[in-house]
Scaffold this active site. Structure first.
Site, PDB file in Angstrom:
ATOM      1  N   LEU A   1     -67.159  32.259 -20.105  1.00  0.00           N
ATOM      2  CA  LEU A   1     -67.704  33.366 -20.889  1.00  0.00           C
ATOM      3  C   LEU A   1     -68.732  32.883 -21.907  1.00  0.00           C
ATOM      4  O   LEU A   1     -69.586  33.639 -22.338  1.00  0.00           O
ATOM      5  CB  LEU A   1     -66.578  34.108 -21.616  1.00  0.00           C
ATOM      6  CG  LEU A   1     -65.564  34.840 -20.729  1.00  0.00           C
ATOM      7  CD1 LEU A   1     -64.462  35.447 -21.587  1.00  0.00           C
ATOM      8  CD2 LEU A   1     -66.254  35.916 -19.905  1.00  0.00           C
TER       9      LEU A   1
ATOM     10  N   ASP B   1     -66.043  35.667 -40.936  1.00  0.00           N
ATOM     11  CA  ASP B   1     -67.259  35.768 -40.119  1.00  0.00           C
ATOM     12  C   ASP B   1     -67.343  37.143 -39.457  1.00  0.00           C
ATOM     13  O   ASP B   1     -67.541  37.262 -38.256  1.00  0.00           O
ATOM     14  CB  ASP B   1     -67.295  34.663 -39.063  1.00  0.00           C
ATOM     15  CG  ASP B   1     -68.706  34.433 -38.514  1.00  0.00           C
ATOM     16  OD1 ASP B   1     -69.680  34.790 -39.198  1.00  0.00           O
ATOM     17  OD2 ASP B   1     -68.824  33.900 -37.393  1.00  0.00           O
TER      18      ASP B   1
END
Length: 716
Positions: free
Chosen positions: A22, A138
């Site tokens: 991915l 984040d």
């Protein structure tokens, strides 16, 4: 992008049969896996080098345990983890949807109602995260997926437990610039807490509503400065929904205490959250969600993969043909296979010995617009290597390997990969520009290959372990320029011209000069021209009509030449920033008398004369700027290698050089080298020498060190 598994990728991890890749980041590789029951999962497998770090395993274990406690429909669920595996891994439910960044990037801002729905769901996600004792750190558009039954907050890769001992040092900037809270942008680790995530969520919602980050884009240093000091850009949103704009302003308050808690934000965003639908999203985004969901129905066949044994440092392999480049806080794969093989064998990497050896690499612009500086560094380093090899009784023989990035950021990662894949290379000098250094660092850092930068002066603001900067930051050099101007008694007002074509360096130069001059009670006359401005005559005419007595230009080399021509008959002191330290500027007749303050020393300096003579003997000409810095860099690295050999009696591993390099002290020909370990992830040079050069008779003449502190105030 080819997402198929590669030789060397595992077939199974923790009960998951791996199907495709991915993505790849600085910490490891993320695979799509399937359990025996058929459930899909995103499986993050940590890089082998981190597995050898006990502190990392401790942190990983804490965060995996904390992440399992998060129970919320809007947070991707952790399904398994093994911190004690040979290569630690963590699995989450696989969510087949585009990120918010993809959706807004392709289809523009979301409708106001969609922003409210998104905000309520993510506020509940943060409440669950904080309730489990985590701070995400984040929250950004790339970490928010839009799936069939609502948004998902993903990636706890840099979260940390609030109730555990902090393992992240104060002063470390962690996260993605543009979506960081001011306390994160300032590196104030002691103040990082749940309120940071709320600020980041405010940035995300502003981005979703307007299509642009609330503190703009551009160079990282400028972006962090605006985050700390400027108000957010919410233009257009207030006209659509003043109530929503007011809520976002509270989220984006500079003081963490003034921001709402997630549950308070949830209540303030008055809107019904549709359950289990995508009806709140615009039709174009709904189609993206549907397309991503359909892709999971066409997964590749599961083929056998080869499980390699431990990877030895034995040169180019199929595992090694992966170029990576920086994108915010992420590192994405760019290519491999035949293209990487061609890049590796295009002649830019050179060897002077066969078989395993000892080499210092130099990554630089050797053929592009900055080739003079890049070649000078390489040539200076080569003299240092040749001097070492000429010594009797040397403990090893060195050679120099070069990799040309052409001064292009898009070529920098591949150039770095060539050196990473060379098993002889134990350390690297480079790259020679800010942009190429920033693009190359993720490659070096992932390989734990130490890098010593001598000419890149931008504050790269990355959590990098392998990089040491052997020169002062641009803003430190700019401050010395201001001190030089004040020390020489230049009359005011001082005209300061910021040419945005010069990017971050230009901005920092003008900021610091403006600050220093005004601290001394002198006036400045600042002006800014947009990037790409070809004709400086109108702004120079206006500045002269305002009665300026001295002039400072901050911009690229070609702009400095145009400024010199436009001020050919101006008799006051004229200064230019570091990009003007180029023979092409000195050769311009109108540049006579101009002064440049830069980090590079001149060949006329007393401590450099012996090296300059060696350079003339070797190359038949005087050394260019940055050659002495390349020489010092190689000597510093050679000294650290020698100490490791003397201590351990064998060839050191690359990563074994990182710690000693960060703590090194060295008396060089350009400056004394010592490093402050308390900086934001990167040791800062404590001996911040800058140098003054003046154009005379078509060339630069070295005037001496620039002042590194403020002069005494002038008396009336």
């Amino acid at each position: 992008m080819d997402r198929s598994l590669r030789p060397g990728d595992p077939s199974f991890v923790g009960g998951h049969r791996l199907l495709v890749r991915l993505g790849e980041g600085g910490m490891g590789v993320v695979y799509l896996g399937r359990t025996d029951s058929g459930a899909l999962a995103a499986v993050k497998v940590i890089r082998a080098e981190y597995a050898l770090d006990d502190d990392f395993r401790t942190r990983f274990r804490r965060e995996a345990d904390a992440a399992r406690r998060v129970d919320c429909p809007w947070v991707v669920r952790v399904t398994g983890a093994d911190p004690d595996a040979a290569r630690p891994w963590l699995a989450t439910v696989f969510e087949p949807g585009p990120s918010l960044a993809e959706a807004v990037g392709r289809h523009g801002p979301l409708p106001v109602r969609a922003v409210r729905v998104l905000g309520k769901a993510l506020a509940r996600a943060l409440a669950a995260v904080h309730g489990a004792g985590l701070v995400h750190r984040d929250v950004k558009p790339g970490n928010i997926l839009l799936v069939a039954d609502g948004p998902r907050l993903i990636d706890f890769g840099i979260a940390r437990s609030l109730d555990a001992t902090a393992l992240t040092a104060t002063g470390l900037v962690v996260g993605t610039p543009g979506f960081l809270a001011p306390e994160q942008a300032a590196g104030d680790g002691d103040r990082v807490g749940p309120a940071c995530d709320v600020f980041s969520l405010g940035c995300v919602l502003a981005y979703a509503a307007t299509g642009r980050p609330p503190f703009g884009g551009g160079p990282v240093d400028a972006l962090l400065y605006r985050t700390v000091h400027d108000e957010p850009d919410l233009d257009g949103l207030a006209q659509q929904d003043e109530e929503l704009a007011a809520v976002l302003r509270r989220c984006l308050a500079k003081d963490p205490a003034e921001r709402p808690a997630p549950d308070e934000l949830d209540a303030a965003l008055v809107e019904d959250v549709p359950s289990g639908t995508v009806d709140w999203l615009p039709a174009a985004v709904v189609r993206m969600v549907a397309d991503r969901s359909a892709e999971t129905l066409s997964l590749p066949e599961i083929g056998a993969t080869i499980i390699e044994g431990p990877v030895r440092d034995r040169g180019p392999s199929r595992r090694g043909f992966l170029a990576v480049a920086s994108g915010g806080a992420a590192v994405l794969a760019l290519g491999g296979g035949a293209a990487a093989w061609a890049a590796l064998h295009d002649g830019t990497a050179r060897h002077t010995s066969a078989g395993p050896g000892w080499a210092i690499g130099v990554q630089a612009d050797l053929s592009g617009p900055g080739k003079a500086a890049g070649r000078a560094q390489e040539q200076g380093a080569r003299i240092a290597v040749e001097e070492f090899n000429a010594r009797r009784g040397r403990p090893f023989t060195l050679h120099l390997t070069t990799s040309d990035d052409e001064g292009r950021a898009e070529r920098a990662a591949a150039a770095a990969r060539r050196l990473v894949d060379d098993p002889d290379v134990l350390a690297v000098i480079g790259s020679s520009t800010d942009a190429t250094t920033q693009a190359a660092l993720p490659v070096y850092d992932a390989a734990l290959l130490p890098v010593l930068g001598m000419s890149a002066g931008q504050n790269l603001v990355q959590n990098v372990r392998s990089f040491v900067r052997g020169r002062p930051l641009h803003n430190v050099v700019a401050m010395s320029l201001g001190y030089q101007l004040e020390t020489t008694g230049a009359a005011a007002p001082v005209g300061v011209l910021l040419d945005r074509s010069g990017g971050d360096l230009s901005w920092m130069t003008i900021q610091m000069v403006n600050l220093v001059v005004r601290q001394y009670g002198d006036a400045t006359h600042p002006r800014v021209v947009p990037a790409g401005t070809g004709d400086l005559t109108p702004v120079l005419t206006e500045m002269r009509s305002a009665g300026i007595k001295a002039f400072v230009y901050a911009g690229p080399l070609d702009g400095a030449i145009r400024a010199a021509r436009g001020l050919a008959d101006f008799t006051g002191p004229k200064y230019a920033a570091e990009p003007a330290l180029d023979a092409r500027f000195a050769a311009e007749p109108a540049a006579a008398g101009w002064t440049v303050v830069a980090s590079a020393i001149g060949p006329g300096a007393a401590g450099v004369r012996s090296f300059a003579q060696s350079f003339r003997t070797r190359y038949g000409r005087a050394p260019g700027f940055w050659a002495a810095e390349g020489y010092d860099a190689a000597k510093l690295l050679i000294g650290q290698l020698g100490q490791l050999v003397a201590t351990n009696g064998k060839r050191p591993a690359r990563k074994a050089l990182i710690g000693p390099l960060r703590k090194a002290t060295y008396h060089g020909i350009t400056r004394d080298f010592a490093f402050d370990q308390k900086s934001a992830g990167q040791p800062v040079l404590t001996t911040s020498a800058s140098f003054v050069h003046q154009v005379m008779d078509g060339e630069f003449h070295y005037l001496g060190p620039a002042p590194d502190r403020a002069p005494q105030p002038r008396t009336a």
